[in-house]
Design an enzyme around this catalytic site. Structure first.
Site, PDB file in Angstrom:
ATOM      1  N   ASP A 212      14.012   2.346  41.560  1.00  0.00           N
ATOM      2  CA  ASP A 212      13.698   2.454  42.983  1.00  0.00           C
ATOM      3  C   ASP A 212      14.952   2.770  43.797  1.00  0.00           C
ATOM      4  O   ASP A 212      16.023   2.197  43.565  1.00  0.00           O
ATOM      5  CB  ASP A 212      13.121   1.096  43.429  1.00  0.00           C
ATOM      6  CG  ASP A 212      12.518   1.125  44.814  1.00  0.00           C
ATOM      7  OD1 ASP A 212      11.560   1.879  45.024  1.00  0.00           O
ATOM      8  OD2 ASP A 212      13.016   0.381  45.691  1.00  0.00           O
ATOM      9  N   GLU A 262      21.657   1.043  23.437  1.00  0.00           N
ATOM     10  CA  GLU A 262      21.669  -0.059  22.446  1.00  0.00           C
ATOM     11  C   GLU A 262      20.278  -0.270  21.862  1.00  0.00           C
ATOM     12  O   GLU A 262      20.123  -0.812  20.771  1.00  0.00           O
ATOM     13  CB  GLU A 262      22.073  -1.385  23.111  1.00  0.00           C
ATOM     14  CG  GLU A 262      23.503  -1.465  23.556  1.00  0.00           C
ATOM     15  CD  GLU A 262      23.701  -2.683  24.484  1.00  0.00           C
ATOM     16  OE1 GLU A 262      22.895  -3.642  24.448  1.00  0.00           O
ATOM     17  OE2 GLU A 262      24.668  -2.644  25.267  1.00  0.00           O
TER      18      GLU A 262
HETATM   19  C1  NOJ Z   1      10.608   3.222  47.301  1.00  0.00           C
HETATM   20  C2  NOJ Z   1       9.277   2.664  46.900  1.00  0.00           C
HETATM   21  O1  NOJ Z   1       8.553   3.642  46.222  1.00  0.00           O
HETATM   22  C3  NOJ Z   1       8.613   2.204  48.176  1.00  0.00           C
HETATM   23  O2  NOJ Z   1       7.264   1.890  47.991  1.00  0.00           O
HETATM   24  C4  NOJ Z   1       9.384   1.043  48.725  1.00  0.00           C
HETATM   25  O3  NOJ Z   1       8.838   0.655  49.970  1.00  0.00           O
HETATM   26  C5  NOJ Z   1      10.858   1.420  48.928  1.00  0.00           C
HETATM   27  N1  NOJ Z   1      11.407   2.155  47.848  1.00  0.00           N
HETATM   28  C6  NOJ Z   1      11.691   0.186  49.108  1.00  0.00           C
HETATM   29  O4  NOJ Z   1      11.778  -0.504  47.882  1.00  0.00           O
END
Ligand code: NOJ
Length: 548
Positions: A212, A262
């Protein structure tokens, strides 16, 4: 040319299906999807013909941002089940031959995470405070935020804390919601914790991580003021932002690459990085970093022949230059579903969403026709393709969600000015005649399902010629049969400015993005996104695959 030489390289040509756990299948009737529900429904994904499943977050979380606010990276939230349920799901997916990716959220934790609570309790100057980006405020008494950055969800990116003795304290940075404090990735302690988290899940047998905000972890030292240009999306459109796409992030991914190695040569890291241009995004997938990066440039390309050809060329060139496959994606849990988006000209900026007050209303039939044509185009491209749950049913965006049902922090942080992303997150339909269309045995659904959801139910489309579900199954089967994911394309000059056509592994693909009719070249029709009125005439907004 993309290579698919061994099972270790499975990801180079894989079709990966995104499951958004809270909206996929609810087993216990609380109206929120869960891990046992997913495990039970996995055979449907096998039958669809995908290679892998990516699960959005299911970790312990107060759910302020639908689980992207993680309070414990190494446990399952009771809402979704238990670690034993995860192990069962892993075993079931392995049994079916489906790879499993999970989400990793390293830019921020939940404010409920013990790391943040300890930082608050430990007080100023403590090592615990150095896990996050606490800074003194500006102004005479520190009453103003440390800089002018805005949160992606609206409002300031800073929140001031009150110390244990009641005095006003410093501010902490949160690029997203106030409940999502950013970690300080200049701190080696943070690096160590995340290496542990990677190992925890790799030990449980997962195949990789979708990472993310993979462009956000490192900020320019000193956190200088910055005013982005209007209309930017999840960040990366503005290449000079001091919090996106900083060079320092690459060191982190090299470190993680080593950890994954790993566990074998077949594990993958996938970057969720909103970075432009594609040539810069390709830095995330250099040989010693991640394996894949989401191609949001492709997702944001309009349904138009010229731009499609350009973005495919740019993608293959950029990723190919570092030896990585391109990825392709049209929908996910952060964007308006493509069965609706492609009928909006122009669509609103990413994350803004649409709702009851949006005018003009998108035409559902036009959107679905373009979506199927766009999907047929995408699934014929070499590289790896991502699908978002429900797109194989032709689900549109749920537009008429009442304000009272909305959950996305974007809606609240903009005072309702932006609808946000709830419209693509509504629980999906399985059986037309069952409670909540088979999503939940109790009929509950954490976001209300539109009245026409039963029409889109999987069982209503199963075995029905021409249904969107059967079209997806046919496309995925043919893609596998002809090895299109591992192929290479050669453009064909054909049909005029609204037509984009190419050959890949012996399959001729012709997409008509305009309204006029196009006479097809030679070849047997193997797949068509819409029925052809005449065997040799391609209608508007339709894609066809021809074989010799
Ligand atoms: C990207 C994620 O896909 C989204 O849903 C989220 O709100 C933001 N990052 C923050 O984590």
């Amino acid at each position: 040319m993309q290579q698919t030489g061994s099972p270790d390289d499975w990801w180079r040509s894989a079709v990966i299906y995104q499951v958004y756990p809270r909206s996929f299948a609810d087993s216990n009737g609380d109206g929120v999807g869960d891990l046992p529900g997913i495990a039970r429904r996995l055979p449907a994904l096998k039958r669809l013909g995908v290679d892998a499943v990516w699960l959005s977050p299911f970790y312990t979380s107060p759910q302020k941002d639908a689980g992207y606010d993680v309070a414990d990276y190494c446990d399952v939230d009771p809402l979704f089940g238990t670690l034993a349920d995860f192990d069962h799901l892993r075993a079931e997916s392995r049994e079916l031959g489906l790879r499993l990716l999970i989400d990793l959220v390293p830019n921020h934790t939940s404010s409920a995470h013990a790391w943040f609570q300890e930082a608050l309790a430990a007080g100023p100057g403590s090592p615990e405070r150095e896990r996050y980006l606490f800074r003194p405020g500006r102004g005479e008494a520190g009453e103003l935020p440390p800089n002018n950055w805005d949160s992606v969800f609206g409002g300031p990116a800073w929140t001031r804390i009150t110390e244990a003795d009641g005095t006003p304290g410093p501010w902490y940075l949160h690029l997203f919601d106030a409940s999502q404090p950013d970690l300080d990735w200049t701190n080696p302690w943070v690096h160590e914790r995340f290496r542990d988290i990677l190992r925890f899940w790799l030990d449980r047998g997962i195949d990789g991580f979708r990472v993310d905000v993979a462009h956000g972890l490192v900020k320019v030292p000193g956190l200088p003021d910055y005013t982005p240009s209007p209309g930017g999306s999840m960040g990366g459109d503005t290449s000079d932002a001091p919090y996106w796409a900083q060079d320092g992030v690459h060191e982190i991914y090299r470190e993680w690459h080593e950890v994954l190695t790993e566990y074998g040569p077949d594990r993958v890291l996938v970057a969720e990085a909103w970075v432009n241009p594609l040539s810069k995004l390709a830095n995330w997938v250099r040989p010693d970093e991640m394996q894949q990066a989401f191609n949001f440039g492709y997702l944001e390309t309009p349904w138009a022949a010229g731009p499609l050809r350009s973005v495919v060329d740019a993608s293959l060139a950029a990723f190919g230059a570092v030896g990585a496959p391109s990825t392709w994606v049209l929908s996910n849990h952060d964007v308006i579903r493509h069965a609706t988006r492609l009928a909006l000209t122009p669509p609103p900026p990413q994350g803004a969403g649409i709702g009851p007050r949006t005018q003009p209303r998108p035409d559902t039939a036009v959107g679905l026709q373009r979506a199927r044509a766009a999907t047929a185009f995408m699934l014929a491209l070499p590289g790896s393709a991502y699908l978002f749950q429900g797109e194989e049913l032709g689900l549109p965006e749920a537009i008429d969600l009442p304000d009272s049902a909305r959950q996305d922090p974007t809606f609240f942080r903009t005072g309702g000015e932006l609808y946000g992303r709830d419209g693509c997150r509504v629980p999906i339909p399985w059986e037309a005649g069952s409670p909540a269309s088979g999503f939940s045995p109790s009929g509950k659904s954490w976001l209300p399902q539109p009245a026409d959801w039963p029409e889109y139910a999987r069982d209503a489309q199963d075995g029905v010629p021409g249904s969107t579900l059967e079209f997806y199954r046919a496309a995925l089967a043919l893609r596998a049969e002809h090895g299109l994911g591992a192929g290479a394309i050669e453009w064909l000059e054909f049909g005029g400015p609204d037509v984009v056509a190419f050959r890949n592994a012996g399959v001729t693909v012709v997409a008509n993005t305009g309204a006029g009719q196009v006479t097809l070249p030679e070849g047997r029709v193997a797949l068509t996104s819409e029925p052809l009125a005449d065997d040799r005439v391609l209608p508007g907004d339709t894609t066809v695959w021809l074989v010799a």
